[in-house]
Design a protein around this motif. Sequence first.
Motif, PDB file in Angstrom:
ATOM      1  N   ARG A 171       1.889   2.472  -3.376  1.00  0.00           N
ATOM      2  CA  ARG A 171       0.824   3.143  -4.128  1.00  0.00           C
ATOM      3  C   ARG A 171       0.690   4.597  -3.706  1.00  0.00           C
ATOM      4  O   ARG A 171       0.443   5.474  -4.546  1.00  0.00           O
ATOM      5  N   ARG A 185       0.817  -1.217   0.000  1.00  0.00           N
ATOM      6  CA  ARG A 185       0.000   0.000   0.000  1.00  0.00           C
ATOM      7  C   ARG A 185       0.851   1.266   0.000  1.00  0.00           C
ATOM      8  O   ARG A 185       0.509   2.245  -0.657  1.00  0.00           O
ATOM      9  N   TRP A 186       1.970   1.270   0.737  1.00  0.00           N
ATOM     10  CA  TRP A 186       2.787   2.480   0.814  1.00  0.00           C
ATOM     11  C   TRP A 186       3.398   2.836  -0.540  1.00  0.00           C
ATOM     12  O   TRP A 186       3.605   4.007  -0.821  1.00  0.00           O
TER      13      TRP A 186
END
Length: 65
Positions: free
Chosen positions: A32, A29-30
């Motif tokens: 993205r 996620r980071w």
Amino acid sequence: MIGVLLLGILALVVGGCVCVVWADRGGPRWTRAVAAATVGTGQVLRRYQKSQRREVGGDAGGDGD
């Protein structure tokens, strides 16, 4: 001193590009979030450059953009 600053900026740019590719392939996620920030920064810089070109040179004698 300026060289260190330029190396830092280069490291941020390369890291952002790596995150864009990694996020496209399904990274964490980071990545993205960093990729979105990188793409957004690129778009802001492109708009700024276009506005600077209009202020300095205008449309007369342009290169057809």
